[in-house]
Design an enzyme around this catalytic site. Sequence first.
Site: not given
Length: 464
Positions: A30, A120, A188, A221-223, A246
């Site tokens: 977003v 989300c 995720h 998705n992740g880490n 991120e």
Amino acid sequence: MSNESGTKKLTGWELYEALGRPKKIVAPMVDQSELAWRILSRRYGATLAYTPMINAKQYSQLKTDSSKKIWFDKINNEEGADNLDRPLIVQFAANDPKLLLESAKDLQGKCDAVDLNLGCPQHIARRGRYGSWLQDEWDLIHSLINTLHENLQDIPVTAKFRVFDDVNRTVEYAKLLESAGAQILTVHGRTREMKGHNTGLADWEKIKAVKDAVNVPVFANGNILYQEDIEKCLKATGCDGVMSAEGNLYNPAIFSEKASHPYVVKVAKEYLDIVDSLKTETSVSAQKAHLFKIFKPCLSKWTDLRDRLGKGQPKDWRGIVEEFETRIKSDAEFKNEDELSDVKDLDEQGYRTVPYFYAQPYLRPTNVDNIEVEQNIDVKQQIENDIVPQREHLAVKETPVCVGENCTAAAFQKCTRQACLSCCRLFGKNIGCEVHEEKQNKRKETREIKKQNYRERKKARIGK
């Protein structure tokens, strides 16, 4: 890669091949995966990008392209352009199949697929009844995906979701999405509850279980902190691509072919150059958020520049970046290199030792012992002393109490100091953490817009 009306709609593996077999994917974020950032990320190796989430209900209520451009600009023909912004997947959040289809059809010529946001976890998604807060409404989810699958003429539908605590339920959920018509799944590896100070590590084993159970391409998705984590994730999960949110925001070169940490000033200038080169408007909040993240390693060193950045506007960005550059170049340790690669020195926790003037991941605190404090050691010790007696309380409460002495306010969960605004600014000598300052500036911008609109309406009435 764009389909024209009447052509065969691609299915899972056909879509994956047509997208170029993407391995390095910019997540839907977003106000952060906007066109300018997508272009920058592609320059650094990203092979697929998602738009920020679009609220299908709000989008469908807007009737002109001019009003809709706050979500997706079709007027300037830059977003979704073949030579600039492809391959591209547009993500929607929705709980009404009819409105979702109406919105998706409106962007059917501007993207390669549309994605349903089922991941989300934020409270705004809970209030709006979308994202991960739909994950127990399987009939509705099936209807949302299947409506697009059956009625979108040219482009397929995909879905991004979070895992459940139970791996078997996670696999069952993934199979439901596949059976409804989702042609690519993004998993995720965190649950809905894993957010804020409870974020923790994504579970690659659950992602692997999904990959093993379905017959469509799967993105993990992740880490992802460093470039080499992409290959580790692909190997551990067996997935077909890796999505970063991120990690990409703090270091867009995370997708590059070599492990690279670009010079923060170079990244900031390149991003601003892209913003200035586009006809498509980039929101002030997006620009500010990106600059905060790019210069994150520097902000604890120069809190005055953090304050200037927080209060700044686009006309101020170049001057602030030049000031960062001047101060960095005065550091005896600075070497005039555009990037740092092949970093072998590791700290005691196994993370790379990267000088503050190079882009690097934000190592999110996993508990209150690791809360980041961007001030001098005396203030840091004061906060740590206040935190320790409340550690158990903070670990079990969804909304923690502020760590300020005798303060009964609720702490803002994204605050790096676990404090309310007043205490956060007190600890920071009248400067809040970057998250608090960003939030305050967005509020100020909203108030100014409302005031300006009121003044214009008043003038119009007087004119009559």
